[in-house]
Scaffold this motif. Structure first.
Motif, mmCIF file in Angstrom:
data_model
loop_
_atom_site.group_PDB
_atom_site.id
_atom_site.type_symbol
_atom_site.label_atom_id
_atom_site.label_comp_id
_atom_site.label_asym_id
_atom_site.label_seq_id
_atom_site.Cartn_x
_atom_site.Cartn_y
_atom_site.Cartn_z
ATOM 1 N N TYR A 146 0.819 -1.212 0.000
ATOM 2 C CA TYR A 146 0.000 0.000 0.000
ATOM 3 C C TYR A 146 0.854 1.264 0.000
ATOM 4 C CZ TYR A 146 0.954 0.457 5.041
ATOM 5 O OH TYR A 146 1.565 0.599 6.263
ATOM 6 N N ALA A 147 2.143 1.145 0.379
ATOM 7 C CA ALA A 147 2.977 2.334 0.537
ATOM 8 C C ALA A 147 4.138 2.407 -0.448
ATOM 9 C CB ALA A 147 3.528 2.394 1.968
ATOM 10 N N VAL A 148 4.267 1.411 -1.324
ATOM 11 C CA VAL A 148 5.426 1.354 -2.220
ATOM 12 C C VAL A 148 4.946 1.128 -3.647
ATOM 13 C CG1 VAL A 148 7.583 0.164 -2.741
ATOM 14 C CG2 VAL A 148 6.837 0.367 -0.369
ATOM 15 N N SER A 149 5.489 1.867 -4.590
ATOM 16 C CA SER A 149 5.149 1.671 -5.996
ATOM 17 C C SER A 149 5.712 0.342 -6.489
ATOM 18 C CB SER A 149 5.701 2.814 -6.851
ATOM 19 O OG SER A 149 5.122 4.042 -6.474
ATOM 20 N N VAL A 150 4.993 -0.301 -7.391
ATOM 21 C CA VAL A 150 5.388 -1.612 -7.897
ATOM 22 C C VAL A 150 5.657 -1.546 -9.387
ATOM 23 C CG1 VAL A 150 4.573 -3.968 -8.358
ATOM 24 C CG2 VAL A 150 4.181 -2.928 -6.125
ATOM 25 N N ASN A 151 6.826 -2.046 -9.798
ATOM 26 C CA ASN A 151 7.137 -2.239 -11.210
ATOM 27 C C ASN A 151 6.913 -3.711 -11.510
ATOM 28 O OD1 ASN A 151 8.256 -2.650 -13.745
ATOM 29 N ND2 ASN A 151 10.006 -1.298 -13.397
ATOM 30 N N SER A 152 5.863 -4.017 -12.235
ATOM 31 C CA SER A 152 5.465 -5.411 -12.430
ATOM 32 C C SER A 152 6.342 -6.172 -13.416
ATOM 33 C CB SER A 152 4.002 -5.488 -12.877
ATOM 34 O OG SER A 152 3.808 -4.772 -14.076
ATOM 35 N N ASN A 153 7.437 -5.569 -13.867
ATOM 36 C CA ASN A 153 8.373 -6.329 -14.704
ATOM 37 C C ASN A 153 9.087 -7.413 -13.899
ATOM 38 O OD1 ASN A 153 7.897 -4.922 -17.096
ATOM 39 N ND2 ASN A 153 9.360 -3.310 -16.548
ATOM 40 N N PHE A 154 9.272 -7.170 -12.600
ATOM 41 C CA PHE A 154 9.869 -8.134 -11.686
ATOM 42 C C PHE A 154 11.161 -8.748 -12.259
ATOM 43 C CE2 PHE A 154 5.232 -8.953 -10.370
ATOM 44 C CZ PHE A 154 5.258 -7.897 -9.477
ATOM 45 N N LYS A 155 12.136 -7.888 -12.507
ATOM 46 C CA LYS A 155 13.388 -8.368 -13.091
ATOM 47 C C LYS A 155 14.230 -9.159 -12.093
ATOM 48 C CE LYS A 155 13.711 -4.628 -16.483
ATOM 49 N NZ LYS A 155 14.529 -3.474 -16.980
ATOM 50 N N LYS A 156 14.089 -8.829 -10.799
ATOM 51 C CA LYS A 156 14.829 -9.554 -9.766
ATOM 52 C C LYS A 156 13.847 -10.165 -8.779
ATOM 53 C CE LYS A 156 19.121 -6.869 -9.934
ATOM 54 N NZ LYS A 156 20.112 -6.099 -9.132
ATOM 55 N N ALA A 229 13.097 -13.926 11.162
ATOM 56 C CA ALA A 229 13.183 -14.326 9.756
ATOM 57 C C ALA A 229 12.632 -13.251 8.836
ATOM 58 C CB ALA A 229 12.432 -15.641 9.546
ATOM 59 N N GLY A 230 11.510 -12.631 9.229
ATOM 60 C CA GLY A 230 10.938 -11.583 8.397
ATOM 61 C C GLY A 230 11.889 -10.427 8.187
ATOM 62 N N GLU A 231 12.539 -10.003 9.251
ATOM 63 C CA GLU A 231 13.495 -8.893 9.147
ATOM 64 C C GLU A 231 14.706 -9.297 8.320
ATOM 65 O OE1 GLU A 231 16.145 -5.911 12.031
ATOM 66 O OE2 GLU A 231 14.587 -7.204 12.894
ATOM 67 N N ALA A 232 15.168 -10.542 8.481
ATOM 68 C CA ALA A 232 16.312 -11.013 7.697
ATOM 69 C C ALA A 232 15.978 -11.031 6.206
ATOM 70 C CB ALA A 232 16.715 -12.404 8.165
ATOM 71 N N ILE A 233 14.757 -11.430 5.873
ATOM 72 C CA ILE A 233 14.330 -11.439 4.470
ATOM 73 C C ILE A 233 14.262 -10.013 3.935
ATOM 74 C CG2 ILE A 233 12.414 -11.966 2.908
ATOM 75 C CD1 ILE A 233 11.788 -14.375 4.764
ATOM 76 N N GLU A 234 13.725 -9.103 4.731
ATOM 77 C CA GLU A 234 13.664 -7.704 4.317
ATOM 78 C C GLU A 234 15.061 -7.135 4.071
ATOM 79 O OE1 GLU A 234 11.496 -5.764 7.374
ATOM 80 O OE2 GLU A 234 9.532 -6.300 6.550
ATOM 81 N N SER A 270 4.609 -5.397 6.852
ATOM 82 C CA SER A 270 5.586 -4.412 6.378
ATOM 83 C C SER A 270 5.660 -4.386 4.849
ATOM 84 C CB SER A 270 6.960 -4.709 6.972
ATOM 85 O OG SER A 270 7.390 -6.010 6.622
ATOM 86 N N MET A 271 5.943 -5.503 4.215
ATOM 87 C CA MET A 271 5.927 -5.689 2.764
ATOM 88 C C MET A 271 6.664 -4.601 1.992
ATOM 89 S SD MET A 271 2.672 -7.022 0.570
ATOM 90 C CE MET A 271 2.453 -8.331 1.759
ATOM 91 N N PRO A 272 7.994 -4.698 1.910
ATOM 92 C CA PRO A 272 8.758 -3.676 1.191
ATOM 93 C C PRO A 272 8.657 -3.773 -0.327
ATOM 94 C CG PRO A 272 10.216 -5.400 2.021
ATOM 95 C CD PRO A 272 8.850 -5.688 2.575
ATOM 96 N N VAL A 273 8.265 -4.938 -0.845
ATOM 97 C CA VAL A 273 8.111 -5.118 -2.290
ATOM 98 C C VAL A 273 6.874 -5.983 -2.546
ATOM 99 C CG1 VAL A 273 10.566 -4.911 -2.846
ATOM 100 C CG2 VAL A 273 9.599 -7.165 -2.313
ATOM 101 N N ALA A 274 6.462 -6.070 -3.798
ATOM 102 C CA ALA A 274 5.380 -6.977 -4.158
ATOM 103 C C ALA A 274 5.732 -8.376 -3.687
ATOM 104 C CB ALA A 274 5.165 -6.969 -5.666
#
Length: 279
Positions: A146-156, A229-234, A270-274
């Motif tokens: 909800y707070a971060v723009s998403v580029n749906s190309n998902f290159k990485k 684990a969640g923070e480590a992934i972030e 938190s969800m920093p990316v899609a």
């Protein structure tokens, strides 16, 4: 495998644009049929002080609900028509007005569900029980932050891997994205030896399987360093510049959680990316 039916859950005008910014390019890329779903609450009968139903109140509520639904439909129709994708609209009603709950039937017949992550600061009318889609649909859910723009190309792409059924399901549900990505990293946290597998080799099989599909796969095994684990992934997302996280969704029962069990809640909040999750 590809995505041929994509379901976009539109809870309100506030989230509709963000969800469509992701859903429409994906529908175009995969030549998929896009279904837009929105629900409104069934007007609750209101009783006057005299004990009679307030029909004016019920009628006004129904009119407001219909107007809201038609505004979101007009937005969906205009953008889908402009982008030239195959589409349809489904308007529904339920007691709560929750579009995620109403979408369950259509969700179970879809290849991919797209919904915005719940915004804790949003008004109550824009909240959706997105976890219902995750735990009850049986289909992969792509959460749009909800707070971060998403580029749906998902290159990485970053795959949080722990060898469980949920992780395997999510990884192969994300295969269309993984095959098209420029790079996919398999991340293991705190891998240990077991009777079935050497901890140092825990992610080799899945990396090889994805490579056979033509994916460009790398592998990273690291210690969480005392953080969750969640923070480590972030942290790894930030280090690699990943644009899509793929992970299994785990129940909230502590007895059933494994390496990433506690991360489900962390990343839903938190969800920093899609983030694509499967159950």
């Amino acid at each position: 495998m590809t995505y041929k039916t994509i379901l976009a859950v539109l809870q309100s005008k506030a989230d509709a644009g963000r969800v469509l910014d992701c859903a429409l390019p994906l529908a175009d890329r995969f030549s998929a049929h896009l279904i837009g779903v929105h629900a409104e609450a069934i007007p609750v009968p209101y009783v006057t002080p005299m004990g009679f139903p307030d029909t004016d109140f019920i009628a006004a509520s129904a009119e407001q609900n219909q107007q809201r639904s038609e505004e979101i439909k007009a937005l969906f129709d205009a953008r889908a028509t402009r982008d030239g994708v195959s589409f349809e609209w489904q308007a529904m009603e339920n007691v709560s007005g929750d579009s995620a709950v109403s979408a369950l039937v259509a969700a179970r017949a879809s290849d991919l569900i797209i919904v915005q992550q719940a915004d804790p600061d949003g008004n109550s009318g824009s909240h959706a029980n997105v976890e219902t889609l995750l735990f009850e649909s049986g289909r992969p859910v792509l959460f749009v932050p909800y707070a971060v723009s998403v580029n749906s190309n998902f290159k990485k792409v970053l795959v949080a891997w722990n060898g469980t059924q949920q992780a395997a399901r999510a990884t192969f549900d994300a295969l269309p994205f993984i095959k098209q990505a420029e790079q996919t990293e398999i991340l293991l946290l705190d891998a240990t030896d077991s009777a079935q597998q050497d901890g140092a080799m825990a992610g080799v099989d899945i990396a090889a399987a994805l490579a056979r599909h033509g994916a460009n796969v790398t592998f990273a095994s690291q210690a969480s360093g005392g953080v969750g684990a969640g923070e480590a992934i972030e942290n790894r997302i930030a280090e690699t510049g990943a644009e899509l996280l793929v992970m299994g969704a785990y129940s909230q029962s502590w007895l059933k959680e494994f390496f990433f069990g506690g991360a489900t809640r962390t990343l839903l909040e938190s969800m920093p990316v899609a983030t694509l999750m499967s159950r």
